[in-house]
Write an enzyme that holds these catalytic residues in place. Sequence first.
Site, PDB file in Angstrom:
ATOM      1  N   SER A   1      36.355  46.321  11.728  1.00 37.99           N
ATOM      2  CA  SER A   1      36.491  44.857  12.795  1.00 37.99           C
ATOM      3  C   SER A   1      35.712  43.343  12.430  1.00 37.99           C
ATOM      4  O   SER A   1      35.614  43.148  11.255  1.00 37.99           O
ATOM      5  CB  SER A   1      36.199  44.742  14.809  1.00 37.99           C
ATOM      6  OG  SER A   1      36.921  44.166  15.018  1.00 37.99           O
TER       7      SER A   1
ATOM      8  N   ASP B   1      47.627  47.987  14.470  1.00 36.24           N
ATOM      9  CA  ASP B   1      46.405  47.512  15.249  1.00 36.24           C
ATOM     10  C   ASP B   1      46.901  45.989  16.267  1.00 36.24           C
ATOM     11  O   ASP B   1      47.667  45.606  15.056  1.00 36.24           O
ATOM     12  CB  ASP B   1      45.519  47.192  14.475  1.00 36.24           C
ATOM     13  CG  ASP B   1      43.828  46.556  14.717  1.00 36.24           C
ATOM     14  OD1 ASP B   1      44.341  45.891  15.648  1.00 36.24           O
ATOM     15  OD2 ASP B   1      43.137  46.767  14.112  1.00 36.24           O
TER      16      ASP B   1
ATOM     17  N   HIS C   1      43.860  49.205  16.884  1.00 31.23           N
ATOM     18  CA  HIS C   1      42.418  49.210  16.190  1.00 31.23           C
ATOM     19  C   HIS C   1      41.611  50.476  16.395  1.00 31.23           C
ATOM     20  O   HIS C   1      40.556  50.241  15.696  1.00 31.23           O
ATOM     21  CB  HIS C   1      41.543  47.999  17.366  1.00 31.23           C
ATOM     22  CG  HIS C   1      40.909  47.230  16.320  1.00 31.23           C
ATOM     23  ND1 HIS C   1      40.920  45.894  15.063  1.00 31.23           N
ATOM     24  CD2 HIS C   1      39.775  46.913  16.632  1.00 31.23           C
ATOM     25  CE1 HIS C   1      39.766  45.840  14.816  1.00 31.23           C
ATOM     26  NE2 HIS C   1      39.490  45.796  15.711  1.00 31.23           N
TER      27      HIS C   1
END
Length: 177
Positions: free
Chosen positions: A42, A119, A153
């Site tokens: 991330s 995601d 994610h």
Amino acid sequence: EWRTGIYRWMGGKDLSDQVDGARYLAANEGVDARRIGLYGGSYGGFITLMGLFTAGETFKSGAALRSVTDWAHYNHGYTSRILNLPHGDEEAYRMSSPIYFAENFRPDQHLVMLHGMIDTNVHFSDVVRLAQRLIELGKTEYFETAIYPVEGHGFQEPSSWLDEYTRILALFERHLR
């Protein structure tokens, strides 16, 4: 001060902490400065890309997991507090987005980008756009991608986690050992 230091420039002062850490390890802990890599997911994946693309003299390899490559394509509720809005502050977005620095990716560096296709936080299209940019720049020998069709994610499947970290270890073993 540290939290506000990234205003209008993500990948500036926050990346300099990583560079300083690498320099410290080389100067004080016997780490070979020519063999330092980084990885993260991330925001950490974003920092990994910025490290390779803007501090290539420090970082030789990196693994970018589910990383933002262009902040203009990310959640404006989050990003606008730091970079304002894309149409109102193009310079901040350009300075803060790894895709605009891809031409600095060097032949002595290596990268693996890992991303889940479903995601909903950092969209899969981000890594696709960066991969295409690296292809256009003729840098195909220095990067690889791995896609995870059933992952979002935060990975859920043990097989995805195993594959992801096996690839990261292989990258570092191959290029930093």
